[in-house]
Design a protein around this motif. Structure first.
Motif, short mmCIF file in Angstrom:
data_model
loop_
_atom_site.label_atom_id
_atom_site.label_comp_id
_atom_site.label_asym_id
_atom_site.label_seq_id
_atom_site.Cartn_x
_atom_site.Cartn_y
_atom_site.Cartn_z
N MET A 161 -4.48 -21.98 1.70
CA MET A 161 -5.52 -21.04 2.15
C MET A 161 -6.90 -21.66 1.98
N ASP A 162 -7.09 -22.38 0.88
CA ASP A 162 -8.37 -23.05 0.67
C ASP A 162 -8.65 -24.10 1.75
N ARG A 163 -7.58 -24.64 2.33
CA ARG A 163 -7.73 -25.64 3.38
C ARG A 163 -7.82 -25.01 4.77
N GLY A 164 -7.91 -23.69 4.83
CA GLY A 164 -8.16 -23.01 6.09
C GLY A 164 -6.95 -22.40 6.76
N HIS A 165 -5.77 -22.53 6.20
CA HIS A 165 -4.57 -21.97 6.81
C HIS A 165 -4.39 -20.51 6.41
N LYS A 166 -3.66 -19.77 7.23
CA LYS A 166 -3.27 -18.41 6.88
C LYS A 166 -1.87 -18.46 6.28
N VAL A 167 -1.68 -17.82 5.13
CA VAL A 167 -0.39 -17.84 4.44
C VAL A 167 -0.02 -16.42 4.03
N VAL A 168 1.21 -16.01 4.31
CA VAL A 168 1.76 -14.75 3.78
C VAL A 168 3.06 -15.07 3.06
N ILE A 169 3.41 -14.24 2.11
CA ILE A 169 4.65 -14.39 1.34
C ILE A 169 5.61 -13.28 1.74
N ILE A 170 6.87 -13.64 1.96
CA ILE A 170 7.92 -12.64 2.23
C ILE A 170 8.97 -12.78 1.13
N THR A 171 9.16 -11.73 0.36
CA THR A 171 10.13 -11.74 -0.73
C THR A 171 10.77 -10.37 -0.83
N HIS A 172 11.72 -10.21 -1.74
CA HIS A 172 12.34 -8.89 -1.89
C HIS A 172 11.54 -8.04 -2.88
N ALA A 173 11.78 -6.75 -2.84
CA ALA A 173 11.04 -5.83 -3.69
C ALA A 173 11.43 -6.01 -5.16
N TYR A 174 10.45 -5.89 -6.03
CA TYR A 174 10.67 -5.88 -7.46
C TYR A 174 10.35 -4.49 -8.00
N GLU A 175 10.74 -4.23 -9.22
CA GLU A 175 10.50 -2.92 -9.80
C GLU A 175 9.00 -2.62 -9.82
N GLY A 176 8.62 -1.55 -9.16
CA GLY A 176 7.22 -1.18 -9.10
C GLY A 176 6.44 -1.88 -8.01
N ARG A 177 7.09 -2.76 -7.25
CA ARG A 177 6.40 -3.47 -6.17
C ARG A 177 7.26 -3.45 -4.91
N THR A 178 6.88 -2.58 -3.98
CA THR A 178 7.56 -2.49 -2.69
C THR A 178 6.50 -2.32 -1.61
N GLY A 179 6.73 -2.94 -0.47
CA GLY A 179 5.76 -2.82 0.60
C GLY A 179 4.83 -4.02 0.64
N VAL A 180 3.60 -3.79 1.09
CA VAL A 180 2.62 -4.86 1.28
C VAL A 180 1.61 -4.83 0.14
N ARG A 181 1.40 -5.97 -0.48
CA ARG A 181 0.42 -6.11 -1.56
C ARG A 181 -0.51 -7.29 -1.26
N TYR A 182 -1.74 -7.16 -1.69
CA TYR A 182 -2.69 -8.26 -1.64
C TYR A 182 -2.97 -8.74 -3.06
N LEU A 183 -2.84 -10.04 -3.29
CA LEU A 183 -3.24 -10.61 -4.56
C LEU A 183 -4.76 -10.81 -4.57
N THR A 184 -5.30 -11.12 -5.74
CA THR A 184 -6.75 -11.13 -5.89
C THR A 184 -7.44 -12.17 -5.02
N ASN A 185 -6.73 -13.23 -4.64
CA ASN A 185 -7.34 -14.26 -3.80
C ASN A 185 -7.13 -14.00 -2.31
N GLY A 186 -6.61 -12.83 -1.96
CA GLY A 186 -6.39 -12.49 -0.57
C GLY A 186 -5.02 -12.86 -0.04
N LEU A 187 -4.16 -13.41 -0.88
CA LEU A 187 -2.81 -13.77 -0.47
C LEU A 187 -2.00 -12.50 -0.24
N LYS A 188 -1.41 -12.39 0.94
CA LYS A 188 -0.68 -11.17 1.32
C LYS A 188 0.80 -11.35 1.04
N VAL A 189 1.40 -10.36 0.39
CA VAL A 189 2.81 -10.43 0.00
C VAL A 189 3.56 -9.23 0.59
#
Length: 493
Positions: free
Chosen positions: A33-61
């Motif tokens: 992302m720092d080098r200008g690319h767009k990156v998203v993460i696709i993973t399975h749901a964890y306890e308390g985490r389902t759906g779309v989340r943004y991490l503090t640096n803008g990384l979308k999960v």
């Protein structure tokens, strides 16, 4: 100006679960992302985490709700992941799908579906597998299926590359070695204030891992009777050498009276360690911390002098780099890619056997008591050896190669259109994999007498499912997600 890409990292293993693969995906994505690319993460749901989340640096999960069956790996369904995967890929306008880990069902399914959709694919292998037992034979056959149609493969060590090439019958030219790295600012050795105030016990209250200032080296001179703390941070599973550790600890403590252990981590083998502590009455000399968060790892490591890594199989071993960066002398087994990771003056190697592990730990203790090892210098040395920025730059070059943005000679070392042994006619321009269904079926058909036919059926069903989804839920009806504001691409000159 160098091209930028839209990348989806697909893996079952990601935060909030701690681990080397999880850290690798996060750090690599951040630097890309720092080098200008767009990156998203696709993973399975964890306890308390389902759906779309943004991490503090803008990384979308994307935390997809799938059932977990074993060690955080989701239940393999092959086709049920396709509808939601297609939706995410089209919403985010993904160009490259990058799967991680041999045991991740989502990664393998994501690569299959991405190729069906006409996307470029990359796979990173983080593990080593055998060839004889039933589990390894099945895993290797599935890996051969997934990698028969991948554009490029990345391994974290040269040993891992050899293992993966043999397991999946790959052309070595399409496999690159890009190691893991470490964030040196997060793994600093003890500062003078911490060493004085906390006496090497708990530095969490005074530690500031976000500081960009270089740590001041602390020379911890040890006398013949000074206490030595040995740290172990690992998932407590068989392949991580927990049985070996359980057998070795009582002998090490008996041979070296002024020695104690700190063990962090959790897993099914933790009960064996607890029983060993009870049977040998070692409660005052072995501290069990249980599972800890990744941000707490440094605070545990700096309480020790030696880091013990008894793993039975390891492709790289990021944790030993983190330990050396914290100024710990490393005792590790000579297995897999571990001998490639650190220089000899930072490590003492042992065979994956109880007697040799005890002896190697004894040699490390003797070296520290004799002050033969300058552990306070390890941090700067590790900082110069491993960099996530370099890992991202090398990974970006792989993306350039598979997308045809750099020449064939520059990427592969020769002209792919020439008659080169091992280079199949199913490759198109710039040597990248052809998307034509007939070419894909040719690659899968060669996977085995019976497996090849089965794999071809799977690919045909996947293609028919894709055609159905294009009709049933046209892509024009899928909303496009706006991009997160990002930094300008760094200059690569």
């Amino acid at each position: 100006m160098a091209p930028t890409y839209r990348i989806a990292m697909v893996c079952d293993f990601f935060y909030p679960q701690p681990g080397g693969i999880e850290s690798h995906i996060y750090q690599l994505s951040t630097k890309l992302m720092d080098r200008g690319h767009k990156v998203v993460i696709i993973t399975h749901a964890y306890e308390g985490r389902t759906g779309v989340r943004y991490l503090t640096n803008g990384l979308k999960v994307y935390y997809v709700p799938f059932m977990v069956v074993y060690r955080s790996a989701s239940f393999p369904t092959v086709f049920s992941f396709f509808p939601i995967f297609r939706n995410i890929v089209l919403r985010e306008r993904i160009e490259i799908v990058h799967g991680h880990a041999s045991l991740s069902s989502l990664a393998h399914e994501g690569i299959l579906h991405a190729r069906t959709m006409g996307l470029r694919t990359v796979y990173t292998d983080h593990s080593l597998f055998g060839f004889a037992d039933a589990g390894s034979i099945l895993a290797n056959k599935l890996l051969k299926f997934s990698l028969s149609d991948v554009d490029h493969v990345i391994c974290v060590s040269h040993t891992c590359k050899e293992n993966t090439v043999l397991r999946a019958s790959l052309d070595p030219l399409m496999v690159s070695v890009i190691p893991n790295a470490v964030v040196p600012e997060d793994f600093k050795p003890l500062s003078p204030a911490e060493a004085t105030n906390n006496n090497q016990k708990s530095s969490s209250s005074n530690n500031n891992t976000s500081s960009n200032q270089a740590p001041v080296p602390v020379r911890r001179l040890l006398g013949p009777h000074d206490p030595i703390t040995i740290v172990v941070i690992s998932r407590l599973f068989y392949n991580k050498g927990t049985d070996l550790l359980t057998a070795a600890i009582p002998r090490i403590l008996q041979n070296h009276p002024n020695t104690r252990f700190i063990i962090a981590g959790d897993g099914p083998k933790s009960i064996d360690l607890e029983q060993m502590i009870e049977q040998n009455v070692l409660q005052d000399r072995v501290e069990m911390l249980g599972s800890i968060r990744h941000e707490e790892v440094r605070n545990v490591m700096v309480r020790g002098h030696i880091y013990l890594h008894p793993s039975l199989t390891e492709a790289f071993g990021t944790v030993i780099v983190e330990a050396a960066s914290c100024g710990l002398y490393v005792v590790c087994t000579r297995v897999g890619g571990i001998p490639e990771v650190l220089p000899s003056h930072m490590t003492v190697f042992a065979k994956p056997e109880e007697d040799d592990l005890v002896a190697a730990t004894g040699r490390a203790i003797a070296d520290l008591r004799a002050n033969k090892v300058r552990t306070e210098l390890f941090h700067e040395q590790v900082k110069n050896m491993y960099s996530w920025t370099d890992v991202a730059r090398r990974t970006e070059r792989v993306y350039n190669g598979i997308c045809g943005d750099i020449s064939e000679v520059e990427f592969y070392g020769h002209d792919a259109t020439a008659n080169v042994a091992g280079w199949t006619a199913t490759r198109g321009r710039s040597g990248v994999r052809s998307f034509a269904l007939i070419d894909r079926l040719k690659r899968y058909y060669g996977c085995g007498v019976w497996a090849g036919k089965l794999f071809c059926i799977v690919v045909i069903v996947d293609y028919l499912l894709y055609v159905f989804l294009e009709w049933w839920f046209p892509r024009r009806n899928i909303d496009i997600c706006p991009d997160w504001p990002r930094k300008n691409k760094v200059k690569t000159g």
